[in-house]
Design an enzyme around this catalytic site. Sequence first.
Site, PDB file in Angstrom:
ATOM      1  N   TYR A   1      -1.943  -8.864   1.903  1.00 21.38           N
ATOM      2  CA  TYR A   1      -2.878  -9.901   2.372  1.00 21.38           C
ATOM      3  C   TYR A   1      -3.057 -11.039   1.378  1.00 21.38           C
ATOM      4  O   TYR A   1      -3.828 -11.953   1.612  1.00 21.38           O
ATOM      5  CB  TYR A   1      -4.241  -9.295   2.748  1.00 21.38           C
ATOM      6  N   LYS A   2      -2.340 -10.989   0.239  1.00 16.78           N
ATOM      7  CA  LYS A   2      -2.431 -12.075  -0.741  1.00 16.78           C
ATOM      8  C   LYS A   2      -1.299 -13.078  -0.457  1.00 16.78           C
ATOM      9  O   LYS A   2      -1.354 -13.778   0.536  1.00 16.78           O
ATOM     10  CB  LYS A   2      -2.407 -11.486  -2.148  1.00 16.78           C
TER      11      LYS A   2
ATOM     12  N   PHE B   1      -6.398  -4.026 -12.677  1.00 15.99           N
ATOM     13  CA  PHE B   1      -7.337  -4.192 -11.563  1.00 15.99           C
ATOM     14  C   PHE B   1      -8.206  -2.927 -11.462  1.00 15.99           C
ATOM     15  O   PHE B   1      -7.693  -1.817 -11.546  1.00 15.99           O
ATOM     16  CB  PHE B   1      -6.533  -4.418 -10.281  1.00 15.99           C
TER      17      PHE B   1
ATOM     18  N   ARG C   1     -10.237 -18.932 -11.422  1.00 15.05           N
ATOM     19  CA  ARG C   1      -8.835 -18.654 -11.123  1.00 15.05           C
ATOM     20  C   ARG C   1      -8.402 -19.477  -9.916  1.00 15.05           C
ATOM     21  O   ARG C   1      -9.102 -19.537  -8.913  1.00 15.05           O
ATOM     22  CB  ARG C   1      -8.771 -17.158 -10.823  1.00 15.05           C
TER      23      ARG C   1
ATOM     24  N   ASP D   1       2.179  -2.004  -9.899  1.00 13.19           N
ATOM     25  CA  ASP D   1       1.389  -2.578  -8.817  1.00 13.19           C
ATOM     26  C   ASP D   1       1.794  -4.050  -8.709  1.00 13.19           C
ATOM     27  O   ASP D   1       1.581  -4.833  -9.643  1.00 13.19           O
ATOM     28  CB  ASP D   1      -0.114  -2.438  -9.121  1.00 13.19           C
TER      29      ASP D   1
HETATM   30  C1  LIG Z   1      -5.773  -6.932  -4.683  1.00 11.59           C
HETATM   31  C2  LIG Z   1      -5.356  -5.768  -5.513  1.00 11.59           C
HETATM   32  C3  LIG Z   1      -5.594  -4.454  -5.086  1.00 11.59           C
HETATM   33  C4  LIG Z   1      -6.343  -4.210  -3.810  1.00 11.59           C
HETATM   34  O1  LIG Z   1      -6.310  -2.893  -3.392  1.00 11.59           O
HETATM   35  P1  LIG Z   1      -6.855  -2.538  -1.940  1.00 11.59           P
HETATM   36  O2  LIG Z   1      -6.655  -1.091  -1.842  1.00 11.59           O
HETATM   37  O3  LIG Z   1      -6.081  -3.358  -0.954  1.00 11.59           O
HETATM   38  O4  LIG Z   1      -8.286  -2.935  -1.873  1.00 11.59           O
HETATM   39  C5  LIG Z   1      -5.123  -3.425  -5.879  1.00 11.59           C
HETATM   40  N1  LIG Z   1      -4.490  -3.661  -7.052  1.00 11.59           N
HETATM   41  C6  LIG Z   1      -4.270  -4.921  -7.494  1.00 11.59           C
HETATM   42  C7  LIG Z   1      -3.556  -5.136  -8.773  1.00 11.59           C
HETATM   43  C8  LIG Z   1      -4.703  -5.999  -6.739  1.00 11.59           C
HETATM   44  O5  LIG Z   1      -4.508  -7.250  -7.180  1.00 11.59           O
END
Ligand SMILES: *Cc1c(COP(=O)(O)O)cnc(C)c1O
Length: 413
Positions: A223-224, A118, A373, A198
Amino acid sequence: MTTYSELNHAPFRDRFVIDEPGVAYLDGNSLGRLPKATVAKMEQVVSDEWGRALIGSWNQAWLPISRRIGDKIGSLIGAAPGGTLVCDSTSINLYKVAWALLQHRGRRRTIVTDAVNFPTDLYILDGLRRQLGPDLRLESLDLDQGNHAEVGSILASAINNETALVCLSHVNYKTGYAFSMEQVTEMAHAHGAPILWDLSHGVGAVPIDLGTAKVDAAVGCTYKYLNGGPGAPAFLTVRADWIERLQNPIQGWFGAARPFDFGSVYVPHLGIERFAVGTPPILSLAAVEPGVDLTCEAGMHALRQRGWQLMQYFFTLFDQRLEKLGFKLVTPRNPEAAGSHVSFTHPAAWQITQDLVQHHRVIPDFRGPDIIRFGITPLYTLGREIEQAVAALESSLTHGTYRAYPTQRRGVT
Ligand SMILES: *Cc1c(COP(=O)(O)O)cnc(C)c1O
């Protein structure tokens, strides 16, 4: 074989606010739905705790929340009690924990990640490399879609006695590929390197056992799949034997042993609280708990079982109806190697996504350059939403309606 009526039976679906008939919401991996309990909870926190009890609520209700929700999330991912804290964003938590682990690097020089991680993870690691000195290198491995069979050997040739930190996302946000957490962690440890996972696309979606895999540390989103609300605070978790040895790069008062002594010298908390920084966003934090409670109540193994039945249903429809239209599946079909979203590529993916959203009431995500997706959230996704998505894709492609949409992208999907 799972029946269609079983696929449409989601025992927890009516615990969510769902009042948009005809919409197939397959985007719970970007923003999870709103639990009904969260609406009631917010009313209580705002009216009673803030409105009436005011400052007294810190002692009565607010101070323990970060650890309490942390422990609940910890129970979903196999982390020991006392090792998980809800605070800040995933980006900030990744920064704090990666920085802390890198203080122990000795003469080791390389941070290993993958080039399709990401973007925020890549940016944070690259920033750390720059900030922590000219000797550090960031090695972003080519683990792009299409070479999943070689992931083990690519990692094996990159991780060695020079490795200061391995930092990977458990489930890839584009392809849905899931690393074998146990094997990769073991590979890092065999060379004396710590690993930081992560879990953003795995937590609440697939069973995770940090304890069995002896993972050093992890971070992730709420939040996911955990349905904590837009921009909800994230979590971080650290293996017990590391906690006291890791320092927070941002020495804020909430990470101190006794913040309310107002001492002039920083003394870090002995527990995971040392990774807190400033005053927690209580309203957002309070909104995280009901979604986490629902996930705990449902149980990760039951959720994954249901989620995988839906994934298999999607794969079957893909083979029967979508492959011949030019879509290419990029999500592994093996439950050991996949998260809980189905992704495929198409050269017109962006236009097709717009047609789905605007014309067919199907909500997926576009991820560039050519991926569509579909998030499968076992708590509330139904088989008929998948059927609706497949029918919409068929219709869009056979009638060519997607061609009416701009090829240039804008905004959030
Ligand atoms: C959604 C996501 C994030 C989001 O990070 P924020 O700091 O909440 O914006 C980070 N890493 C991964 C792998 C994600 O899927």
